[in-house]
Design an enzyme around this catalytic site. Structure first.
Site, mmCIF file in Angstrom:
data_model
loop_
_atom_site.group_PDB
_atom_site.id
_atom_site.type_symbol
_atom_site.label_atom_id
_atom_site.label_comp_id
_atom_site.label_asym_id
_atom_site.label_seq_id
_atom_site.Cartn_x
_atom_site.Cartn_y
_atom_site.Cartn_z
ATOM 1 C CD GLU A 1 12.611 -76.056 -80.043
ATOM 2 O OE1 GLU A 1 12.962 -75.625 -81.224
ATOM 3 O OE2 GLU A 1 12.221 -77.286 -79.760
ATOM 4 C CB CYS B 1 22.083 -71.219 -81.046
ATOM 5 S SG CYS B 1 20.830 -70.610 -82.454
ATOM 6 C CB CYS C 1 10.740 -65.654 -87.185
ATOM 7 S SG CYS C 1 11.682 -64.661 -87.921
ATOM 8 C CB CYS D 1 13.520 -66.409 -94.507
ATOM 9 S SG CYS D 1 14.128 -64.713 -94.220
ATOM 10 C CB CYS E 1 13.830 -70.065 -92.534
ATOM 11 S SG CYS E 1 14.240 -70.136 -90.640
ATOM 12 N N GLY F 1 13.536 -65.634 -84.261
ATOM 13 C CA GLY F 1 13.425 -64.398 -84.283
ATOM 14 C C GLY F 1 14.660 -63.694 -85.076
ATOM 15 C CD GLU F 2 16.666 -59.533 -87.888
ATOM 16 O OE1 GLU F 2 17.652 -59.084 -87.261
ATOM 17 O OE2 GLU F 2 16.933 -60.457 -88.935
ATOM 18 C CB SER G 1 22.606 -64.148 -87.272
ATOM 19 O OG SER G 1 22.109 -64.457 -88.832
ATOM 20 C CB SER H 1 20.304 -64.492 -93.024
ATOM 21 O OG SER H 1 20.459 -65.028 -91.613
ATOM 22 C CG HIS I 1 20.327 -67.240 -97.148
ATOM 23 N ND1 HIS I 1 21.093 -68.150 -96.822
ATOM 24 C CD2 HIS I 1 19.506 -66.747 -96.069
ATOM 25 C CE1 HIS I 1 20.950 -68.225 -95.388
ATOM 26 N NE2 HIS I 1 20.313 -67.300 -95.059
ATOM 27 C CB CYS J 1 21.177 -74.152 -90.034
ATOM 28 S SG CYS J 1 22.756 -73.963 -89.450
#
Length: 412
Positions: free
Chosen positions: A124, A137, A144, A148, A151, A208-209, A240, A262, A264, A382
């Site tokens: 997406e 984005c 991923c 996390c 998420c 994904g990272e 990011s 990220s 948090h 997000c």
């Protein structure tokens, strides 16, 4: 009709365009560096003395004119165009679905060939329009691997990395759909920024990272910021990461775009739980990499993402520790109200708590905007991004969701 059903036309729920050449039978010219494109042309018998000129022509048509059909390349000889059609593709990905939120946010579900994943995969891409900018984005992986805990994207197992072509195709597709290339019409009745460009900023914050797919991301972003093509300013491109420390150094040296972390949590024991990569690269190492990021200044700040989780990381003591952790780092802190998703155990912090947290950080000298959730009604906010793509051995049904972070990069 519900907002989640609102699309540009009734056909959008089915594949919009048949792309049989995306099955992987032809290599794509999209996503190749100039050197790689030249080598591909040489392999097809293009004379050496013509290669540089042909590459320049193709680059112009692909990235300035935005064409997706070789026949549109009117200054390329017909026999050359015929060879290109036989040997290569420049087709866009298949759009499986397009949704438009009540706030103007758009989400595209795109389908790519399997490339080792067992069957075609879906990702997406999300577009957020604002008055003076439009932020896209972009995803870098299908699924991923970071898990996390807050998420939803992380609940979808990694299927595969996207190629440089597939990363860049998300930008090209969005510009097509938004009328952001020459000779294309802007969609009627759309919420579109007032700037000359409809996509002014891009953020590598989708599925994904990015730094676990470094080479493909690097190639795609260098093409996106190439001054003779798509020509996005590196100050308008934000990558990011959850904290892949070695590649943070490489990002600064080899790509040079804006950086977002990220974060948090401000204590290792909590961040180990929220962002498990912290066990490998703890806060001390992460902050050392941030402080070493090239060209840091008040005009080129690192953005630290901080999702607000009720009774988890939202106390005044957390705010104090955050200020202490970021001391001396040119930084902006984006406070993100937690976006709920099915099955989560977390809740969003109370609004008064978020405002108190933001006030403390602001008074300490850090900009700390509270992000207005966008696209919640189409699961495009997000931490909500997720597709149904899975390895074939997986049988559980995955929900559609999307992740998007707006407000990154410069405005000028």
């Amino acid at each position: 009709m519900s907002v989640s059903e609102a699309v540009l036309d009734p056909a959008v729920k089915a594949p919009l365009v048949a792309r049989p050449d995306l099955a992987g039978t032809k290599p794509s010219l999209i996503g190749l560096t100039r050197e790689e494109m030249g080598a591909a042309l040489r392999e097809q018998g293009v004379p050496e003395k013509q290669v540089r000129m042909r590459v320049s022509q193709l680059w112009h048509w692909l990235y300035i004119r935005g064409v997706s059909d070789f026949d549109a390349m009117t200054n390329v000889a017909k026999d050359m165009r015929e060879m290109l059609k036989r040997r290569f593709t420049i087709a866009r990905p298949e759009v499986v679905e397009e949704q438009i939120s009540g706030d103007g946010t758009r989400k595209w579900l795109l389908r790519f060939p399997p490339r080792g994943a067992g069957r075609p995969v879906e990702i997406e891409t999300v577009y957020i329009p604002e008055e003076g900018r439009g932020t896209l984005c972009i995803s870098s992986q299908v699924g991923c691997s970071l898990t996390c805990s807050f998420c939803h994207t992380g609940t979808q197992k990694l299927v595969r990395n996207l190629t440089a072509e597939e990363i860049l195709a998300q930008l090209l597709l969005a510009r097509d759909r938004l009328g952001d290339f020459p000779d294309l019409d802007v969609p009627q009745g759309s919420m579109i920024p007032s700037s000359d460009r409809k996509v002014t900023n891009i953020v590598m914050m989708g599925m994904g990272e990015p730094l676990y797919n470094f080479e493909a991301v690097k190639t795609a972003l260098l093409i996106a910021t190439d001054g003779d093509g798509l020509s996005l300013s590196k100050r308008r491109v934000t990558l990011s990461t959850s904290g892949v420390v070695p590649e943070i150094y490489r990002t600064g040296e080899e790509i040079g775009v804006m950086l977002a972390i990220s974060l948090h949590a401000v204590r290792d024991e909590l961040r180990d739980m929220l962002v498990p990569i912290n066990k490998k690269y703890p806060l001390k190492e992460l902050m050392e990499a941030c402080r070493a990021y090239p060209s840091l200044s008040n005009a080129r700040r690192i953005t630290f993402e901080y999702v607000m989780l009720k009774d988890v990381n939202d106390s005044l003591e957390d705010a104090k520790e955050l200020v202490k952790l970021l001391k001396g780092v040119p930084a902006k802190i984006n406070l993100i109200p937690f976006n709920p998703w099915p099955g989560t155990n977390y809740q969003c912090s109370d609004w008064a708590t978020i405002e108190r947290f933001a006030d403390f950080v602001n008074q300490a000298g850090f900009a700390s905007p509270i992000r207005t959730p966008r696209g919640r009604d189409i699961l495009a906010a997000c931490g909500q991004l997720k597709s149904e793509s899975e390895r074939m051995r997986k049988t559980e049904r995955m929900a559609f969701e999307a992740m998007m972070i707006a407000g990154h990069g410069e405005d000028d």
